[in-house]
Design a protein around this motif. Structure first.
Motif, PDB file in Angstrom:
ATOM      1  N   ARG A 165      -2.776   3.773  -3.147  1.00  0.00           N
ATOM      2  CA  ARG A 165      -2.926   2.709  -4.032  1.00  0.00           C
ATOM      3  C   ARG A 165      -2.435   1.378  -3.488  1.00  0.00           C
ATOM      4  O   ARG A 165      -1.634   1.180  -2.742  1.00  0.00           O
ATOM      5  CB  ARG A 165      -1.648   3.030  -5.220  1.00  0.00           C
ATOM      6  CG  ARG A 165      -1.614   2.197  -6.348  1.00  0.00           C
ATOM      7  CD  ARG A 165      -2.896   2.197  -7.249  1.00  0.00           C
ATOM      8  NE  ARG A 165      -2.782   1.550  -8.506  1.00  0.00           N
ATOM      9  CZ  ARG A 165      -3.651   1.514  -9.193  1.00  0.00           C
ATOM     10  NH1 ARG A 165      -4.769   2.179  -8.996  1.00  0.00           N
ATOM     11  NH2 ARG A 165      -3.712   0.651 -10.173  1.00  0.00           N
ATOM     12  N   ARG A 225      -2.086  -2.933  -3.914  1.00  0.00           N
ATOM     13  CA  ARG A 225      -1.913  -3.831  -4.746  1.00  0.00           C
ATOM     14  C   ARG A 225      -1.803  -5.196  -3.735  1.00  0.00           C
ATOM     15  O   ARG A 225      -0.937  -5.145  -2.818  1.00  0.00           O
ATOM     16  CB  ARG A 225      -0.280  -3.782  -5.563  1.00  0.00           C
ATOM     17  CG  ARG A 225      -0.020  -5.210  -6.459  1.00  0.00           C
ATOM     18  CD  ARG A 225       1.039  -4.736  -7.390  1.00  0.00           C
ATOM     19  NE  ARG A 225       2.229  -4.727  -6.554  1.00  0.00           N
ATOM     20  CZ  ARG A 225       3.523  -4.275  -6.608  1.00  0.00           C
ATOM     21  NH1 ARG A 225       3.824  -3.634  -7.889  1.00  0.00           N
ATOM     22  NH2 ARG A 225       4.330  -4.219  -5.592  1.00  0.00           N
ATOM     23  N   TYR A 244       0.785  -1.223  -0.114  1.00  0.00           N
ATOM     24  CA  TYR A 244      -0.186   0.120   0.023  1.00  0.00           C
ATOM     25  C   TYR A 244       0.856   1.180  -0.121  1.00  0.00           C
ATOM     26  O   TYR A 244       1.920   1.523   0.815  1.00  0.00           O
ATOM     27  CB  TYR A 244      -0.888   0.054   1.254  1.00  0.00           C
ATOM     28  CG  TYR A 244      -1.793   1.186   1.243  1.00  0.00           C
ATOM     29  CD1 TYR A 244      -2.948   1.129   0.429  1.00  0.00           C
ATOM     30  CD2 TYR A 244      -1.518   2.323   2.446  1.00  0.00           C
ATOM     31  CE1 TYR A 244      -3.681   2.271   0.312  1.00  0.00           C
ATOM     32  CE2 TYR A 244      -2.560   3.457   2.271  1.00  0.00           C
ATOM     33  CZ  TYR A 244      -3.547   3.520   1.321  1.00  0.00           C
ATOM     34  OH  TYR A 244      -4.543   4.456   1.213  1.00  0.00           O
ATOM     35  N   ASN A 255      -7.608   1.639  -6.079  1.00  0.00           N
ATOM     36  CA  ASN A 255      -7.807   2.708  -5.088  1.00  0.00           C
ATOM     37  C   ASN A 255      -9.002   2.307  -3.931  1.00  0.00           C
ATOM     38  O   ASN A 255     -10.088   2.670  -4.505  1.00  0.00           O
ATOM     39  CB  ASN A 255      -7.923   4.126  -5.627  1.00  0.00           C
ATOM     40  CG  ASN A 255      -6.805   4.576  -6.572  1.00  0.00           C
ATOM     41  OD1 ASN A 255      -7.084   4.314  -7.972  1.00  0.00           O
ATOM     42  ND2 ASN A 255      -5.831   4.817  -6.167  1.00  0.00           N
TER      43      ASN A 255
END
Length: 438
Positions: free
Chosen positions: A38, A40, A32, A107
């Motif tokens: 953002r 992943r 993060y 997001n």
């Protein structure tokens, strides 16, 4: 251990939760970036098929899924309307243990609800996760129903200046060039809405005791937070005496550098806003309330949301018990006062099934506390507190219902309690309080 779902669990939130399997374990690997918001991530979900499955679904809100594998083999999937629908290449037969690996990101945003956004949310500088009741799919794919409790491993990689807190025990912290990876493991079964990640620039303090505590707060609030939380150890001693052993290995409190409407409950953890720490213990009842949720809500978790009084009624009553034990007003005085107040308010729902829109109505909390106090007056302390300790021991880390509670309480009564529970739990009109104990 997961509990078999019941037919009542969908009554308030039919869009959440899925049939056909129980989850045993979530392994969440999160990367993060705070400033960009953002995420992943990879989620590996270990589950048990309760019937033969040609396909199945998980709850996941607006994040983008890039790949799904079932037992290591790519599977077809569709992601619409908050549901990730997965079709493996072969049928999963009843009794099969299987794993689902989901790669996703984007997001993260709070899931919309009648109470505002729920789940993963940005702070001024960091992250708060507040998922009750339906916000968990805002940050990980899950079977979002409270009775399907699972164990967790949560790994979070983020910029090194930030502290990361998640459920359970910190088992690893690996520092890289500019990021740090934090790994937490939660061995006790946990409902999805109680899974949590907190990220911020916090000062961390370890407080030893019978219930080890970890306190995290912005450095500029250190004096206020430490003073306002200083009596948590005494609260834990009291609640352990009254309710039974603390159900987890430790307790973490996070104070965020933002204002919150109410504190946030998570398993083994509570989160307060800076507005809850005034340096005068002005909100100490909330400190007691959130600690009590570790027994009533986290260890003993409602099977369906209509049972909310089993969480909030007992946690609200714990406020009165703490007041009584710490030299404040007695539970009798507080009960009489709140009975008078509730008697002047609308009495338009039964406590045992208040309806989704009243889930967090203060009348549910206070009438729930009154019900517990009325039961205490009816049984007497010599029966009431042993009954509570049996309740927390029998269903530790499991799912509970009103029916299970009333049947257990009935075994401690000298006269049948059917009329008592009909009046307090299933009738809209507020009953009179039983006579105070001598």
């Amino acid at each position: 251990m997961s509990v078999a779902p019941s037919d009542s669990r969908h009554s308030y939130f039919p869009e959440r939760g899925n049939d056909g399997y129980w989850v045993e374990h979530y392994d969440l690997a999160l990367d993060y970036r705070v400033g960009a918001n953002r995420l992943r991530a990879t989620a590996t979900v270990s589950a048990f098929a309760t019937r033969s499955l040609v396909s199945f679904a998980l709850d996941l809100d607006r994040l983008r899924v890039t790949a799904v594998l079932v037992d290591g083999v790519p599977a077809r999937f569709a992601h619409t309307g908050g549901k990730l629908r997965v079709t493996p290449i072969r049928t999963l037969h009843e009794g099969t243990l299987f794993t689902v690996e989901i790669r996703y990101g984007g997001n993260p945003r709070p899931a919309p609800s009648r109470w505002g956004g729920l789940g993963w949310d940005q702070l001024t500088d960091g992250v708060i996760v507040a998922s009750q009741p339906t916000g968990a799919p805002s940050w990980f794919p899950c079977n979002d129903q409270p009775c399907d409790k699972a164990t967790y491993r949560i790994s979070v990689t983020t910029a090194s200046p930030y502290e990361v807190v998640a459920n359970g025990r910190l088992t690893a912290r690996r520092r890289g060039a500019s990021t740090t990876t934090w790994v937490y493991e939660q061995a006790e079964p946990t409902a999805t809405y109680l899974a949590s990640v907190q990220i911020g620039r916090y000062q961390a303090v370890e407080v030893p005791g019978a219930v080890p505590q970890r306190l995290l707060f912005p450095p500029r609030f250190a004096a206020r937070a430490r003073y306002d939380l200083a009596r948590q150890g005494l609260m834990a001693e009291l609640f352990t005496e009254l309710f039974g052993p603390y159900p987890f290995g430790s307790y973490t409190v996070v104070v965020v550098d933002d204002e919150l409407d109410i504190p946030v409950e998570a398993q083994g953890m509570s989160i307060f806003g800076r507005n809850h720490m005034d340096g005068r213990r002005g909100e100490e009842r909330l400190v007691a309330h959130e600690l009590a949720h570790q027994w009533f809500g986290n260890s003993l978790t409602l099977e369906g949301w209509r049972e909310i009084w089993l969480h909030e009624g007992f946690a609200a009553y714990a406020e009165w018990l703490w007041s009584e034990a710490s030299g404040g007003e007695t539970a009798d005085v507080l009960a009489e006062r709140w009975h008078r107040r509730l008697a002047r308010l609308p009495q338009d729902f039964p406590l045992a099934d208040p309806g989704a829109r009243r889930l967090f109505d203060d009348r549910v909390y206070k009438r729930g506390a009154l019900t517990v106090h009325a039961l205490r007056r009816t049984l007497g302390d010599a029966a009431f507190f042993p009954m509570l300790r049996e309740w927390t021991a029998t269903y530790q880390h499991g799912a509970v219902t009103t029916d299970r509670f009333t049947r257990l309480a009935g075994r401690y009564a000298v006269a049948p309690l059917e009329g008592f529970f009909t009046a307090w739990l299933y009738t809209e009109r507020l009953p009179a309080l039983p006579a105070a104990l001598g």
